[in-house]
Scaffold this active site. Structure first.
Site, PDB file in Angstrom:
ATOM      1  N   LYS A   1      -9.429  -8.712   8.590  1.00 45.07           N
ATOM      2  CA  LYS A   1     -10.357  -9.052  10.101  1.00 45.07           C
ATOM      3  C   LYS A   1      -9.389  -7.942  11.046  1.00 45.07           C
ATOM      4  O   LYS A   1      -8.988  -6.583  10.398  1.00 45.07           O
ATOM      5  CB  LYS A   1      -9.067  -9.707  10.784  1.00 45.07           C
TER       6      LYS A   1
ATOM      7  N   HIS B   1       1.240  -1.142  -0.081  1.00 43.66           N
ATOM      8  CA  HIS B   1      -0.076  -0.099   0.286  1.00 43.66           C
ATOM      9  C   HIS B   1       1.164   1.622   0.328  1.00 43.66           C
ATOM     10  O   HIS B   1       0.992   2.121  -0.975  1.00 43.66           O
ATOM     11  CB  HIS B   1      -1.042   0.004   1.290  1.00 43.66           C
TER      12      HIS B   1
END
Length: 204
Positions: A102, A37
């Protein structure tokens, strides 16, 4: 409620999802964790193209283990999604609509998903082998030097997920416990607290 969705996922394909719903996801999913990212944001800052088509795409925050012989991928359990929070709003604004991981997300991510009509889906932690069994193919896209954190293109079939953040402001991490407490109170013959009705109130 359970839904079957297939990537790419334009916002109109996600409007029927509500926090707490189950999803079986099929199609192409790209893997990227925080190191990848960071590099994607650096590409954007330099005016360069991203390594995969971002519009209506799905990203899975996973660093799979090496594949066994004859298998496309090793264990593929989710990593903690909050590590991607600094980068997610910008990618959502460019059209990324499905996030898979998560753990909770920050308020900026929640706002960005609402604006983009996207969703955040949770994969079960500790179920890496089960999730890997849903991966049909895995192909390196870029940044092999990142090892397990390199960007990969996965083709998945019926990947089991749960809607945590929907496009309407629903948050299952907040609503789920509240609804459970309300049901427990009703079972004990008590009046449920006013703030525990969750999704039903929001949906009218």
């Amino acid at each position: 409620m359970q839904h079957r969705i297939t990537t790419p996922c334009p916002p109109e394909a996600l409007r029927g999802l509500r926090a707490g719903d189950s999803v079986l996801l099929s199609g192409v999913v790209y893997t990227a964790r925080d190191a990848a990212h960071k590099r994607m944001i650096e590409l954007l800052d330099a005016g360069k193209e991203l390594p995969y088509p971002i519009q209506n795409s799905a990203v899975y925050y996973v660093g799979p283990t090496p594949a066994r012989p004859g298998q496309p991928i090793g264990s593929a359990g989710p990593t903690t999604s909050g590590r991607m929070d600094p980068y997610t709003p910008r990618l959502a604004a460019l059209g990324q609509t499905v996030l898979i991981g998560k753990g909770p997300r920050g308020e900026a991510v929640q706002r960005a998903l609402r604006a983009a009509g996207g969703v955040y889906l949770a994969a079960a932690g500790g179920a890496g082998a089960l999730l890997a069994s849903c991966v049909q193919t895995a192909e390196l896209v870029c940044w092999e030097d990142l090892g397990c954190e390199a960007v990969r293109r996965l083709t998945v079939k019926d990947l089991p997920l749960t809607v945590v953040l929907d496009a309407h402001g629903g948050n299952w991490y907040a609503e789920g416990p509240a609804r459970w407490r309300a049901k427990q109170a009703e079972a004990d013959g008590e009046r449920p607290p006013e703030n525990s009705k969750g999704k039903e109130d929001r949906d009218g």
